[in-house]
Design a protein around this motif. Structure first.
Motif, mmCIF file in Angstrom:
data_model
loop_
_atom_site.group_PDB
_atom_site.id
_atom_site.type_symbol
_atom_site.label_atom_id
_atom_site.label_comp_id
_atom_site.label_asym_id
_atom_site.label_seq_id
_atom_site.Cartn_x
_atom_site.Cartn_y
_atom_site.Cartn_z
ATOM 1 N N ALA A 181 28.221 4.882 57.588
ATOM 2 C CA ALA A 181 27.470 6.202 57.497
ATOM 3 C C ALA A 181 27.308 6.996 58.864
ATOM 4 C CB ALA A 181 26.178 5.992 56.785
ATOM 5 N N SER A 182 26.943 6.350 59.821
ATOM 6 C CA SER A 182 26.833 7.137 61.120
ATOM 7 C C SER A 182 28.162 7.605 61.631
ATOM 8 C CB SER A 182 26.354 6.288 62.106
ATOM 9 O OG SER A 182 26.213 6.762 63.632
ATOM 10 N N ALA A 183 29.063 6.858 61.513
ATOM 11 C CA ALA A 183 30.483 7.196 61.960
ATOM 12 C C ALA A 183 31.087 8.624 60.915
ATOM 13 C CB ALA A 183 31.606 6.121 61.611
ATOM 14 N N LEU A 184 30.771 8.407 59.842
ATOM 15 C CA LEU A 184 31.278 9.587 58.792
ATOM 16 C C LEU A 184 30.390 10.901 59.166
ATOM 17 C CD1 LEU A 184 32.001 7.668 55.478
ATOM 18 C CD2 LEU A 184 33.518 8.571 57.278
ATOM 19 N N GLY A 185 29.191 10.649 59.844
ATOM 20 C CA GLY A 185 28.295 11.812 59.822
ATOM 21 C C GLY A 185 27.334 12.031 58.696
ATOM 22 N N VAL A 186 27.268 10.915 57.768
ATOM 23 C CA VAL A 186 26.292 11.057 56.829
ATOM 24 C C VAL A 186 25.204 10.994 57.130
ATOM 25 C CG1 VAL A 186 25.927 10.398 54.336
ATOM 26 C CG2 VAL A 186 28.125 10.651 55.170
ATOM 27 N N ASP A 187 23.927 11.877 57.303
ATOM 28 C CA ASP A 187 22.709 11.569 57.335
ATOM 29 C C ASP A 187 21.692 11.468 56.291
ATOM 30 O OD1 ASP A 187 22.771 14.201 56.484
ATOM 31 O OD2 ASP A 187 21.977 15.020 58.237
ATOM 32 N N ASN A 188 20.401 11.443 56.593
ATOM 33 C CA ASN A 188 19.490 11.096 55.521
ATOM 34 C C ASN A 188 19.912 10.062 54.703
ATOM 35 O OD1 ASN A 188 17.782 13.242 56.593
ATOM 36 N ND2 ASN A 188 18.497 14.644 55.297
ATOM 37 N N ILE A 189 20.333 9.043 54.988
ATOM 38 C CA ILE A 189 20.563 7.889 54.181
ATOM 39 C C ILE A 189 19.973 6.522 55.141
ATOM 40 C CG2 ILE A 189 22.870 7.523 55.400
ATOM 41 C CD1 ILE A 189 23.867 6.606 52.545
ATOM 42 N N HIS A 190 19.435 5.521 54.208
ATOM 43 C CA HIS A 190 19.006 4.446 54.674
ATOM 44 C C HIS A 190 19.106 3.408 54.171
ATOM 45 C CE1 HIS A 190 16.228 7.397 56.796
ATOM 46 N NE2 HIS A 190 16.241 7.988 55.634
ATOM 47 N N PHE A 191 19.365 2.048 54.649
ATOM 48 C CA PHE A 191 19.700 0.898 53.881
ATOM 49 C C PHE A 191 18.815 -0.115 54.393
ATOM 50 C CE2 PHE A 191 23.786 3.295 54.936
ATOM 51 C CZ PHE A 191 24.102 3.316 53.618
ATOM 52 N N PHE A 192 18.482 -0.788 52.961
ATOM 53 C CA PHE A 192 17.429 -1.948 53.162
ATOM 54 C C PHE A 192 18.045 -3.391 52.743
ATOM 55 C CE2 PHE A 192 15.323 2.004 52.405
ATOM 56 C CZ PHE A 192 14.356 1.951 53.361
ATOM 57 N N GLU A 193 18.112 -4.297 53.643
ATOM 58 C CA GLU A 193 18.544 -5.668 53.154
ATOM 59 C C GLU A 193 17.610 -6.423 52.634
ATOM 60 O OE1 GLU A 193 20.359 -9.638 55.220
ATOM 61 O OE2 GLU A 193 20.528 -7.806 56.322
ATOM 62 N N LYS A 194 17.628 -6.141 51.014
ATOM 63 C CA LYS A 194 16.606 -6.756 50.045
ATOM 64 C C LYS A 194 17.276 -7.248 49.110
ATOM 65 C CE LYS A 194 12.243 -4.244 51.005
ATOM 66 N NZ LYS A 194 11.160 -3.566 50.300
ATOM 67 N N ASP A 195 16.503 -8.277 48.336
ATOM 68 C CA ASP A 195 16.999 -8.753 47.142
ATOM 69 C C ASP A 195 16.506 -7.730 45.927
ATOM 70 O OD1 ASP A 195 17.457 -10.426 44.753
ATOM 71 O OD2 ASP A 195 17.707 -11.950 46.223
ATOM 72 N N VAL A 196 17.352 -7.598 45.026
ATOM 73 C CA VAL A 196 17.075 -6.398 43.849
ATOM 74 C C VAL A 196 16.304 -7.396 43.050
ATOM 75 C CG1 VAL A 196 18.106 -5.352 42.079
ATOM 76 C CG2 VAL A 196 19.234 -5.370 44.276
ATOM 77 N N GLN A 197 15.950 -8.606 43.295
ATOM 78 C CA GLN A 197 14.915 -9.184 42.440
ATOM 79 C C GLN A 197 13.542 -8.590 42.765
ATOM 80 O OE1 GLN A 197 15.309 -10.814 40.044
ATOM 81 N NE2 GLN A 197 17.388 -11.823 40.245
ATOM 82 N N ASP A 198 13.441 -7.991 44.027
ATOM 83 C CA ASP A 198 12.274 -7.369 44.326
ATOM 84 C C ASP A 198 12.091 -5.947 44.114
ATOM 85 O OD1 ASP A 198 11.378 -9.755 45.637
ATOM 86 O OD2 ASP A 198 12.527 -9.176 47.288
ATOM 87 N N ILE A 199 12.810 -5.436 42.812
ATOM 88 C CA ILE A 199 12.793 -4.029 42.618
ATOM 89 C C ILE A 199 11.361 -3.391 42.280
ATOM 90 C CG2 ILE A 199 13.594 -4.511 40.454
ATOM 91 C CD1 ILE A 199 15.218 -1.809 40.496
ATOM 92 N N GLY A 200 10.848 -4.246 41.823
ATOM 93 C CA GLY A 200 9.471 -3.639 41.348
ATOM 94 C C GLY A 200 8.483 -3.061 42.747
ATOM 95 N N THR A 201 8.791 -3.543 43.632
ATOM 96 C CA THR A 201 8.120 -3.121 44.815
ATOM 97 C C THR A 201 8.771 -1.877 45.398
ATOM 98 O OG1 THR A 201 9.392 -4.598 46.429
ATOM 99 C CG2 THR A 201 7.666 -5.503 45.464
ATOM 100 N N PHE A 202 10.050 -1.456 45.054
ATOM 101 C CA PHE A 202 10.541 -0.305 45.323
ATOM 102 C C PHE A 202 10.042 1.190 45.280
ATOM 103 C CE2 PHE A 202 15.073 -2.491 45.375
ATOM 104 C CZ PHE A 202 14.325 -3.404 46.168
ATOM 105 N N LYS A 203 10.024 1.868 45.893
ATOM 106 C CA LYS A 203 9.509 3.411 45.594
ATOM 107 C C LYS A 203 10.389 4.253 44.646
ATOM 108 C CE LYS A 203 8.299 7.582 48.119
ATOM 109 N NZ LYS A 203 8.400 8.400 49.427
ATOM 110 N N PRO A 204 9.576 4.617 43.626
ATOM 111 C CA PRO A 204 10.843 5.364 42.670
ATOM 112 C C PRO A 204 11.421 6.506 43.371
ATOM 113 C CG PRO A 204 8.294 5.043 41.609
ATOM 114 C CD PRO A 204 8.252 4.730 43.177
ATOM 115 N N VAL A 205 12.587 6.793 42.695
ATOM 116 C CA VAL A 205 13.322 7.849 43.199
ATOM 117 C C VAL A 205 14.037 8.675 41.867
ATOM 118 C CG1 VAL A 205 14.132 6.481 45.263
ATOM 119 C CG2 VAL A 205 15.418 6.337 43.200
ATOM 120 N N ASP A 206 14.655 9.711 42.351
ATOM 121 C CA ASP A 206 15.278 10.811 41.154
ATOM 122 C C ASP A 206 16.104 9.806 40.315
ATOM 123 O OD1 ASP A 206 13.505 12.835 41.530
ATOM 124 O OD2 ASP A 206 14.530 13.055 43.308
#
Length: 306
Positions: A181-206
């Motif tokens: 993402a950085s090399a492509l110049g894509v900003d406002n993007i964040h990556f989290f190394e998490k197991d999707v089994q923990d999805i209940g703890t994720f913040k809601p998004v659109d």
């Protein structure tokens, strides 16, 4: 000349995606794909309006043609083929030509399966983002099972104001996501190394995009329900299904021949989705040509609005 050729390639990719997305609904279009093709190559303008309910892209033809829309919005600074800024990373999971880069892609299944999935996923992301643009100043997007984060980056380029990618990095592809993402110049993007089994703890998004991972878990229905709960407006789904079994009651965990994962048939996955009484805007199916085993050859796609 290189820029013109690149734009034409991009337009033909998008046109192919639209034709698959519309299917039998093409007859409802005020203007057909052939007219769009001609309009994209000329200055011809019309007063026709293609409704959002019919096209994945709500586009006013009076303002701009299809090609012009993508050239000006994808990437945002204009579509210009550039040097391979991703060469330092070696062969990658995805081909990033839509970002103007001809990178080296991993051999085998990756190219063919990406092409198959993009036919529906890019129009689905585009449609969700453009519907939200009518009322939202800020649009958040999250890709689950994101691997190298490709579709999170695509969402940013298509108008999401912030994007997130989530993956447990089991196969190692996720390790390069933020660097790509950085090399492509894509900003406002964040990556989290998490197991999707923990999805209940994720913040809601659109927009939540649950892509290519449900068949990797033993509890896909639970993960899907929790994905829907985290989505404020749209849920986009893609998953592998078996073409070896067409029973609407078929479900197997672990997946055939694996010690992990699970498998639905096309029919049983659809039955499971329908039982939720969700608002399905569109659904589709195709084959993943890179997968030679019938239990992993089918692919289903859903665009769901809350």
């Amino acid at each position: 000349m290189a820029q013109k050729q690149a734009c034409l390639v991009l337009f033909l990719q998008v046109e192919k995606s639209l034709s698959h997305f519309l299917g039998h609904r093409q007859s409802a279009m005020p203007i057909g794909l052939l007219a769009l093709r001609h309009r994209a190559g000329s200055d011809l303008k019309t007063n026709g309006m293609v409704e959002a309910a019919t096209l994945p892209i709500k586009m006013c033809c009076k303002a701009k043609g299809l090609k012009e829309y993508f050239v000006s919005n994808f990437p945002k600074k204009g579509f210009v083929m550039k040097e391979n800024v991703l060469s330092q990373f070696g062969p990658l999971y995805h081909n990033y030509s839509l970002f103007g880069v001809h990178n080296e892609q991993l051999p085998g299944i990756f190219k063919l399966n990406q092409q198959a999935k993009e036919e529906f996923l890019i129009p689905y992301i585009t449609r969700a983002v453009n519907i939200l643009k009518e009322t939202n100043m800020l649009i958040s997007f999250m890709e689950l099972f994101c691997a190298d984060g490709y579709y999170a980056m695509v969402a940013r380029q298509l108008g999401a104001t912030i994007a997130y990618g989530v993956d447990n990095n089991r196969d190692g592809f996720f390790a390069k996501a933020s660097q790509i993402a950085s090399a492509l110049g894509v900003d406002n993007i964040h990556f989290f190394e998490k197991d999707v089994q923990d999805i209940g703890t994720f913040k809601p998004v659109d927009i939540v995009a649950n892509l290519g991972g449900l068949y990797h878990v033993s509890n896909p229905e639970q993960i899907l329900v929790e994905s829907y709960a985290v989505a404020k407006s749209f849920l986009i789904v893609q998953s592998v299904v078996s073409m070896e079994n067409n029973s609407e009651d078929y479900f197997e965990a672990p997946a055939p021949g694996w010690s992990w994962g699970s498998r639905y048939s096309r029919e049983s996955f659809h039955k499971m989705i329908l039982a939720k009484n969700w608002n399905i805007l569109d659904y589709n199916f195709n084959e993943l040509p890179g997968n030679i085993n019938k239990v992993s050859m089918g692919s289903v796609y859903y665009l769901i609005k809350k």
